[in-house]
Structures are given as C-alpha cells and as structure tokens.
Design a protein around this motif. Structure first.
Motif, PDB file in Angstrom:
ATOM      1  N   GLY A 120      79.598 -30.005 -41.119  1.00  0.00           N
ATOM      2  CA  GLY A 120      79.530 -28.931 -42.100  1.00  0.00           C
ATOM      3  C   GLY A 120      78.627 -29.303 -43.257  1.00  0.00           C
ATOM      4  O   GLY A 120      77.786 -28.506 -43.671  1.00  0.00           O
ATOM      5  N   ILE A 121      78.787 -30.524 -43.757  1.00  0.00           N
ATOM      6  CA  ILE A 121      77.953 -30.975 -44.872  1.00  0.00           C
ATOM      7  C   ILE A 121      76.476 -30.888 -44.493  1.00  0.00           C
ATOM      8  O   ILE A 121      75.637 -30.478 -45.294  1.00  0.00           O
ATOM      9  CB  ILE A 121      78.370 -32.396 -45.286  1.00  0.00           C
ATOM     10  CG1 ILE A 121      79.656 -32.315 -46.095  1.00  0.00           C
ATOM     11  CG2 ILE A 121      77.281 -33.097 -46.080  1.00  0.00           C
ATOM     12  CD1 ILE A 121      80.261 -33.625 -46.429  1.00  0.00           C
ATOM     13  N   GLY A 122      76.192 -31.249 -43.259  1.00  0.00           N
ATOM     14  CA  GLY A 122      74.800 -31.211 -42.819  1.00  0.00           C
ATOM     15  C   GLY A 122      74.161 -29.837 -42.920  1.00  0.00           C
ATOM     16  O   GLY A 122      72.955 -29.727 -43.090  1.00  0.00           O
ATOM     17  N   HIS A 123      74.969 -28.783 -42.821  1.00  0.00           N
ATOM     18  CA  HIS A 123      74.390 -27.443 -42.747  1.00  0.00           C
ATOM     19  C   HIS A 123      73.593 -27.018 -43.973  1.00  0.00           C
ATOM     20  O   HIS A 123      72.703 -26.187 -43.866  1.00  0.00           O
ATOM     21  CB  HIS A 123      75.491 -26.412 -42.472  1.00  0.00           C
ATOM     22  CG  HIS A 123      75.870 -26.355 -41.035  1.00  0.00           C
ATOM     23  ND1 HIS A 123      76.086 -27.481 -40.296  1.00  0.00           N
ATOM     24  CD2 HIS A 123      76.050 -25.301 -40.201  1.00  0.00           C
ATOM     25  CE1 HIS A 123      76.392 -27.119 -39.064  1.00  0.00           C
ATOM     26  NE2 HIS A 123      76.375 -25.814 -38.975  1.00  0.00           N
ATOM     27  N   ALA A 124      73.924 -27.567 -45.127  1.00  0.00           N
ATOM     28  CA  ALA A 124      73.225 -27.129 -46.339  1.00  0.00           C
ATOM     29  C   ALA A 124      71.757 -27.500 -46.285  1.00  0.00           C
ATOM     30  O   ALA A 124      70.904 -26.742 -46.741  1.00  0.00           O
ATOM     31  CB  ALA A 124      73.871 -27.739 -47.568  1.00  0.00           C
ATOM     32  N   GLY A 125      71.459 -28.664 -45.710  1.00  0.00           N
ATOM     33  CA  GLY A 125      70.066 -29.103 -45.649  1.00  0.00           C
ATOM     34  C   GLY A 125      69.221 -28.128 -44.864  1.00  0.00           C
ATOM     35  O   GLY A 125      68.125 -27.740 -45.278  1.00  0.00           O
ATOM     36  N   THR A 126      69.740 -27.689 -43.722  1.00  0.00           N
ATOM     37  CA  THR A 126      68.983 -26.745 -42.900  1.00  0.00           C
ATOM     38  C   THR A 126      68.912 -25.392 -43.587  1.00  0.00           C
ATOM     39  O   THR A 126      67.906 -24.700 -43.500  1.00  0.00           O
ATOM     40  CB  THR A 126      69.644 -26.598 -41.520  1.00  0.00           C
ATOM     41  OG1 THR A 126      70.078 -27.878 -41.111  1.00  0.00           O
ATOM     42  CG2 THR A 126      68.681 -26.030 -40.521  1.00  0.00           C
ATOM     43  N   LEU A 127      69.986 -25.034 -44.279  1.00  0.00           N
ATOM     44  CA  LEU A 127      69.951 -23.755 -44.987  1.00  0.00           C
ATOM     45  C   LEU A 127      68.836 -23.777 -46.015  1.00  0.00           C
ATOM     46  O   LEU A 127      68.050 -22.837 -46.121  1.00  0.00           O
ATOM     47  CB  LEU A 127      71.290 -23.495 -45.678  1.00  0.00           C
ATOM     48  CG  LEU A 127      71.292 -22.095 -46.287  1.00  0.00           C
ATOM     49  CD1 LEU A 127      72.186 -21.172 -45.506  1.00  0.00           C
ATOM     50  CD2 LEU A 127      71.664 -22.093 -47.726  1.00  0.00           C
ATOM     51  N   ILE A 128      68.749 -24.875 -46.776  1.00  0.00           N
ATOM     52  CA  ILE A 128      67.721 -24.961 -47.816  1.00  0.00           C
ATOM     53  C   ILE A 128      66.330 -24.965 -47.189  1.00  0.00           C
ATOM     54  O   ILE A 128      65.436 -24.249 -47.620  1.00  0.00           O
ATOM     55  CB  ILE A 128      67.948 -26.217 -48.682  1.00  0.00           C
ATOM     56  CG1 ILE A 128      69.202 -26.037 -49.525  1.00  0.00           C
ATOM     57  CG2 ILE A 128      66.743 -26.481 -49.579  1.00  0.00           C
ATOM     58  CD1 ILE A 128      69.595 -27.246 -50.312  1.00  0.00           C
ATOM     59  N   TYR A 181      83.591 -17.855 -40.546  1.00  0.00           N
ATOM     60  CA  TYR A 181      84.413 -18.588 -41.512  1.00  0.00           C
ATOM     61  C   TYR A 181      83.977 -20.065 -41.543  1.00  0.00           C
ATOM     62  O   TYR A 181      83.776 -20.657 -42.617  1.00  0.00           O
ATOM     63  CB  TYR A 181      85.858 -18.349 -41.102  1.00  0.00           C
ATOM     64  CG  TYR A 181      86.969 -19.271 -41.491  1.00  0.00           C
ATOM     65  CD1 TYR A 181      86.932 -20.089 -42.599  1.00  0.00           C
ATOM     66  CD2 TYR A 181      88.145 -19.253 -40.725  1.00  0.00           C
ATOM     67  CE1 TYR A 181      88.009 -20.893 -42.922  1.00  0.00           C
ATOM     68  CE2 TYR A 181      89.221 -20.042 -41.046  1.00  0.00           C
ATOM     69  CZ  TYR A 181      89.151 -20.865 -42.144  1.00  0.00           C
ATOM     70  OH  TYR A 181      90.212 -21.652 -42.450  1.00  0.00           O
ATOM     71  N   PHE A 182      83.727 -20.647 -40.396  1.00  0.00           N
ATOM     72  CA  PHE A 182      83.296 -22.045 -40.351  1.00  0.00           C
ATOM     73  C   PHE A 182      81.880 -22.204 -40.901  1.00  0.00           C
ATOM     74  O   PHE A 182      81.579 -23.183 -41.572  1.00  0.00           O
ATOM     75  CB  PHE A 182      83.349 -22.580 -38.909  1.00  0.00           C
ATOM     76  CG  PHE A 182      84.645 -23.259 -38.571  1.00  0.00           C
ATOM     77  CD1 PHE A 182      85.857 -22.644 -38.806  1.00  0.00           C
ATOM     78  CD2 PHE A 182      84.650 -24.537 -38.014  1.00  0.00           C
ATOM     79  CE1 PHE A 182      87.057 -23.278 -38.492  1.00  0.00           C
ATOM     80  CE2 PHE A 182      85.842 -25.178 -37.700  1.00  0.00           C
ATOM     81  CZ  PHE A 182      87.043 -24.547 -37.930  1.00  0.00           C
ATOM     82  N   VAL A 183      81.013 -21.250 -40.584  1.00  0.00           N
ATOM     83  CA  VAL A 183      79.635 -21.365 -41.064  1.00  0.00           C
ATOM     84  C   VAL A 183      79.602 -21.274 -42.593  1.00  0.00           C
ATOM     85  O   VAL A 183      78.952 -22.087 -43.259  1.00  0.00           O
ATOM     86  CB  VAL A 183      78.738 -20.284 -40.413  1.00  0.00           C
ATOM     87  CG1 VAL A 183      77.372 -20.242 -41.075  1.00  0.00           C
ATOM     88  CG2 VAL A 183      78.585 -20.544 -38.926  1.00  0.00           C
ATOM     89  N   ALA A 184      80.366 -20.317 -43.149  1.00  0.00           N
ATOM     90  CA  ALA A 184      80.410 -20.194 -44.613  1.00  0.00           C
ATOM     91  C   ALA A 184      80.971 -21.473 -45.230  1.00  0.00           C
ATOM     92  O   ALA A 184      80.453 -21.995 -46.216  1.00  0.00           O
ATOM     93  CB  ALA A 184      81.251 -18.989 -45.018  1.00  0.00           C
ATOM     94  N   GLY A 185      82.036 -21.999 -44.622  1.00  0.00           N
ATOM     95  CA  GLY A 185      82.643 -23.229 -45.132  1.00  0.00           C
ATOM     96  C   GLY A 185      81.683 -24.400 -45.060  1.00  0.00           C
ATOM     97  O   GLY A 185      81.649 -25.257 -45.951  1.00  0.00           O
ATOM     98  N   ALA A 186      80.871 -24.427 -44.004  1.00  0.00           N
ATOM     99  CA  ALA A 186      79.920 -25.520 -43.827  1.00  0.00           C
ATOM    100  C   ALA A 186      78.883 -25.488 -44.931  1.00  0.00           C
ATOM    101  O   ALA A 186      78.583 -26.525 -45.556  1.00  0.00           O
ATOM    102  CB  ALA A 186      79.244 -25.402 -42.465  1.00  0.00           C
ATOM    103  N   ILE A 187      78.362 -24.308 -45.218  1.00  0.00           N
ATOM    104  CA  ILE A 187      77.330 -24.199 -46.249  1.00  0.00           C
ATOM    105  C   ILE A 187      77.932 -24.509 -47.619  1.00  0.00           C
ATOM    106  O   ILE A 187      77.322 -25.177 -48.450  1.00  0.00           O
ATOM    107  CB  ILE A 187      76.691 -22.799 -46.180  1.00  0.00           C
ATOM    108  CG1 ILE A 187      75.897 -22.684 -44.881  1.00  0.00           C
ATOM    109  CG2 ILE A 187      75.799 -22.538 -47.373  1.00  0.00           C
ATOM    110  CD1 ILE A 187      75.550 -21.288 -44.492  1.00  0.00           C
TER     111      ILE A 187
END
Lengths: 176, 475
Positions: free
Chosen positions: B86-94, B260-266
């Motif tokens: 989940g933590i990893g997802h922010a990097g790809t989002l950015i 729900y998981f995707v939002a939580g990950a970001i």
C-alpha cells in the motif's frame, strides 16, 4: 544517430530554452542544416521545429502489449484446458473472465519492457556507449545547437554570424 | 492580465536558475556523506543485520516461531505485506497519475516517491517469501510445467494473480524510475571529477546525450509508461484485496474491497512520502524545491483518500447489517466490541478522525503537524490490515476453535527487519542518486513561476525566474 567521424562541427551555445527554440526556426529558415540540438531537459515543440518525424514508439509499445496479451491467454488456456484440465470452484477448466487479471498484468509487463528496450536500442544507448558530447554543459544549464560544416554549403563565418544573430551566447568549433 | 497570479506561489522558490538546480541536487551526491546521513545509515544497517538474523532463524526453524495457530493462520506477515505494498502506491500515483493530470508540483517529489515505491515493494515481497516458510520453493508459484513435480499453478486463484501483479508492478516501477534517472545520471557523469564516478555514472546513464530526438522519444515513452502504470497501480491493490474478497470468510467477503484498498493504499503511501520528504528537505537543504505548497497538496490528497477510507468503513458496517447475514453482522460487531476492540478503534481514530484535521490550513501547512499526523496515519493503516486479517479470522464458525493471536519476538523482529531494509535502501539511494528529478524541475522552473508573453532575449535570467507576480495559471 549515426556517429559522425572526422566531421567538423560548429556548436552554438544558448542560455535559454525559449531562445534556442526560436533560434532553431531562424537558423533553418536561413538555409542552414542543423545536425541536432542538445538540451538539459525536454523542450516542447523542439523536435517539430527541427523537422524530426514523429516517434513510432507508440506502435512498438502496442505490438509488445499485444504480444503480452496473447501470450497470457495462450498460456492459461493451454495449461488449463488442454494440458491438465482441472475444475476449481465448480468453474469450467476454460473460464475466460478469470483470466483477465493475469492477461492485463502481462500486457503491461510486455509493453513496458519492450518499449523501454526499443527506446534504448533506437537511441543507440547502452552501458558501454560513450556519448558524443558537443558540450558538457548541455546536461547542466546550456543548450547546444550542432551544425555539421561538411553538410552545409555556407561558409563557416556565415553560419557563425547566423548563430550569433539568433541569440547564441558563444560559438565553438568541435571536431570528432 | 495576471490577476490570478498573485494567489499562487511558484513551485520552486528562491529564484533558482538551471545551474542552481544542478548544484543543489548534485551537492549531496558529490560531497562526502554528512554526519546525519552516517548516523542514520549506521542505525538502519544495524537494524537490518539484527532483522536478517531473525528472518534467517524464522526460515531455519520454520513458521512455528511465529504466534500463528490453526485458527489465525495469517497475521503480521500478511498485515505487513499489505501495508508495505500500500505504501508503495503513492510513488506510482505521483509519477504516473499526476503526470497524466499534468500536476507540475509532482516534479520535485516524484523521484524520491518512486524510490520509496520500489523499496516498499521489496519489503512487501520479503513478507511473501517469509510467509512461504520454505522460500527455496518460491518457484512453485510460477507457471512451470508439471514435470517440475507439481501441477501447473491454479490460474483461478487470486494468490497467483498476486504473483503476476506484484512482480509486474515491481518491474515496471523499477524501469520507470530508472529511465527517469538516466538524464540526471548523465548530468552527474558530466560533472564528475574522479575517474571512478565518471565510469560508474557513465555506465548507469547509458550514454545519454540529451539530443532533441532522444528527448522527444523519452517524453513519448514517459507518457506511455504513465498511461500503463496508472491502471497497473490500481490493479495491484485490487488484486491484493481479492486475496481476501474472493474468500468466504465473513469480514473478507466484500465487494467494496478493491476501491477501498486502493484508496487506503494511496492514503498510507502519501503519509510515508510526507515523512520521507519532510526529512529530506531539511537534511539535504531542499526547502526551495519541496515547499509548503507541496506539503499542502499532499495533505489534501491524504484528506481525500482518508475520507474515502472512512466512508468505506461505514459502508462496510452498514452492509454487514443490511445484508441480513448474521455471520457478517457478527464479524463487524465483534470487530468494534470484541476482544480486538482496541485495534478497531485505533484504526478508526487514526484513519478517519486524524486526516480530517487537515481541513485547517494552519495544520496542513505546518511541518510538525504533517509529520506527526503522517505517522499516525501509517499506524492506523497498519491496524486496518491487522483488523481485517486477524479479527476476521480469530472467531471461526466453530466456537471451539476461537482463538487469539499473540505475536512472538520473531513476529516483531521480522517486522523490524523490513524497516531496516527499507531505510538502508532509501539512505543509499538518497546518498548516491539525485533525490530530485533535475531535468523535470528545470523544465517547470520557468513556466511555474511566470510566463512572459515575449519570452525571449533581453531579459535577465534571475529576474524572469524570481518574479512572483506572474504565474503558472497562464499556460
């Protein structure tokens, strides 16, 4: 880009991205053939101004993606339907909807790896490649316009004055 | 004319020129390690050594050293796995989603955030290998012919989808990050004084020369990579959530899980990006690049995703009652009032209430508040996964098998191992690679602070870049 050997270049150094973009148009209009422009960051419209054809990387990416998609579908349908049919969870051994996640992942994987490999090969890049640097400052804050003197009919001094007029801060000679 | 301009502050402050960007970012790569870095690296490396010994012991003795029992068969291992992914997802989002939305503020933070993604996925993968118990059998998860001794993998299982999703995600993120690094590595190569660093950065930069043709292809490639990474990142946590959602355990068997998981990950990923960025900007003196506006923008995303997560918790509870399934209702009432009530309420407080504090401008632009609340959010998100996994499992259909989970030293140490691994990798990255994407920052530095109508010669550079009355909204 083929490596020019024993060529003499005139290198105009510019300080600003807007100036270099304008200069490219001016220099080309005055009939000088530009070898290439080197910049520390992408300048939008520079490739168009230089007359470079549109990159076909997108086509390559699509083909790789298609390969990944077909590979995944063939792999799963072959193993589950023909090689070793198995009923899991009461579903048919060939159940297409359930193949979508892996098909998607492999499509993305093939697209990314294939496209990046195409990019590296088409730019002649690699860990052992020694780049042809017209000016080392072009990876920092300068913009260099290289002009191959052998491919231009105009005199060196004439080209130099065209470069200066269009805003080059300095003009150097570079021999490879 | 420039009416809206005064409202927005430039993305890069301090009137930086292109040369300043190179200088400021390369300083820590080229200089000797600072004292802060050395101390932090030593601590991380020691934690990693201790953690590695514990992981080795876990593999040597078997998973019996964990606190698992026959009722609770997944606990901290999968909690940690989901948390790190989940933590990893922010990097790809950015790097991907914000690129597609043309959010220019991402340029200062995307490099470090993508590095965080890669290291977080490495940590997550470690828990996959740990929970296998026999990591030397890991290849069994790959589709290999039956002659290898087992059947083909079951392509209908979300756990196999996970193998494909996580490995694709890791590979694509790594490639995306590395290709983004290449132009900056060339900058370091061309500045390098010693032969060794010229050789190493020369090899790593793949002979980059920055020609217009290369840049045009590069931009095209970045766009396509962003385009495919966007659905990829959404698919990864969707598939992770399906590990639970496709089962028939009350509390897991929920259609709301993927979004729900995707939002939580970001949500948790941005909290981690905040923590890392707030440290980096001070230690590497990059306050002009990672400004209050960056912190504020990320806090807004935290509030948005935190609210989505909050709505998901409430929806889940409502549906448990509305479904009329007594097992489902029981699972949720047990979460809130059963023996694990403290984990549930820790999750609710940290994830639902704390991000709402960011509605206050004072709080969301404060460095201290941001740092503290980001830590709180990540604690909350760890509890979310713990609540979903352990409280759903600990009460079986059969009351005689009801059990509690008690973590052992090795549960805790193996989690500590992942921190040692993450921070060791991140500190190595921060020392030897440019933490800010120089090429991208140079590309926005002018347009983000102003856009002159007659944008050419005759204007002194410093003047043009610093003038704050012009703004980026114009373009």
């Amino acid at each position: 880009m083929a490596t020019p050997v024993n060529s003499k270049f005139l290198v105009g150094i510019f300080d600003d991205d807007d100036v270099v973009l304008k200069a490219v148009r001016e220099v080309r209009e005055s009939g000088v053939r530009i070898h290439e422009v080197y910049t520390p960051f992408p300048i939008h419209g520079l490739d168009v101004a230089l007359g470079h054809p549109r990159s076909r990387l997108g086509i390559a990416a699509f083909m790789f993606g298609l390969t990944g998609c077909i590979t995944a579908l063939l792999l799963m349908s072959y193993t589950e339907k023909f090689d070793w049919p198995m009923v899991v969870g009461g579903k048919d051994s060939f159940s297409f909807p359930i193949y979508i996640p892996i098909t998607f992942e492999l499509t993305v994987l093939f697209t990314a790896l294939g496209m990046v490999a195409t990019f590296i090969i088409s730019n002649n890049m690699g860990p052992t490649v020694k780049p042809l640097m017209f000016d080392l400052r072009t990876t920092d804050n300068k913009f260099a316009m290289a002009i191959d003197l052998e491919k231009n009919s105009l005199q060196e001094t004439a080209i130099e004055s065209i470069l200066k007029q269009s805003g080059a801060a300095e003009v150097n000679v570079k021999q490879f | 004319m420039h009416i809206t301009s005064a409202v927005r502050t430039p993305l890069v402050s301090g009137g930086k020129t292109y040369a300043d960007v190179t200088e400021d970012v390369c300083r820590q790569v080229e200089g000797k390690p600072t004292r802060e870095w050395t101390i932090a690296f030593t601590i991380s490396a020691l934690v990693l050594v201790y953690g590695s010994a514990c992981v080795f012991y876990t593999w040597w003795e078997g998973l019996g050293v964990w606190g698992l029992n026959k009722t609770v068969g997944w606990a901290w291992d999968i909690t940690n796995f989901v948390w790190w992914v989940g933590i990893g997802h922010a990097g790809t989002l950015i790097s991907a989603i914000l690129l597609l939305f043309r959010q220019k503020w991402r340029t200062s933070v995307n490099r470090a955030a993508e590095a965080m993604t890669i290291f977080a996925v490495v940590c997550a993968a470690m828990f996959i290998f740990m929970h296998m118990g026999r990591p030397w059998m890991a290849y069994w998860a790959l589709p290999l012919p039956n002659t290898f001794g087992s059947l083909w993998v079951n392509f209908k299982s979300p756990l196999v989808w996970d193998v494909f999703a996580i490995s694709t995600y890791f590979t694509v993120s790594l490639v995306f990050w590395y290709m983004g690094l290449v132009p900056d590595l060339a900058t370091i190569r061309d500045r390098a004084r010693s032969k060794v660093s010229r050789y190493i950065y020369g090899a790593l930069s793949l002979g980059w020369n920055g020609s217009a043709k290369t840049w045009a292809r590069y931009e095209y490639m970045s766009l396509i990579l962003a385009g495919i990474s966007t659905p990829l990142v959404l698919s990864v946590h969707t598939i992770v959530s399906m590990d639970f959602a496709t089962s028939v355990i009350p509390g897991w068997h929920t259609t709301i899980f993927p979004p729900y998981f995707v939002a939580g990950a970001i949500f948790s990923g941005f909290a981690m990006v905040q923590n890392l960025m707030l440290i980096i900007r001070v230690v590497f003196k990059l306050e002009d690049y990672i400004t209050t506006e960056h912190i504020e923008s990320m806090n807004k995303i935290i509030t948005l995703t935190g609210s989505i997560v909050g709505v998901a918790y409430i929806t889940e509870f409502f549906i448990a009652w509305y479904s009329g399934s007594e097992f489902e209702s029981y699972a949720f009432i047990n979460r809130a009032s059963g023996p694990y009530w403290w984990a549930y309420w820790a999750m609710m407080t940290c994830n639902v209430i704390s991000p709402q504090l960011f509605w206050s401008k004072t709080i969301r632009t404060s460095v201290v508040w941001t740092f503290v609340l980001s830590v709180v959010v990540n604690i909350g998100m760890w509890f979310e996964r713990f609540v979903i996994i352990v409280t759903s499992l600990h009460r079986d259909y059969l009351p005689s098998s009801w059990a509690m989970f008690h973590p052992t030293l090795f549960d805790i140490s193996d989690y500590i191992f992942s921190f040692g691994l993450f921070f060791t990798l991140f500190l190595l990255f921060a020392k030897f690679l440019p933490v800010v994407n120089m090429a991208e920052v140079k590309a926005i530095i002018k347009s983000s602070s102003e856009k002159l109508p007659q944008s050419v010669s005759g204007v002194a550079k410093g003047e043009r870049v610093t003038n704050p009355t012009f703004n980026k909204n114009v373009d």
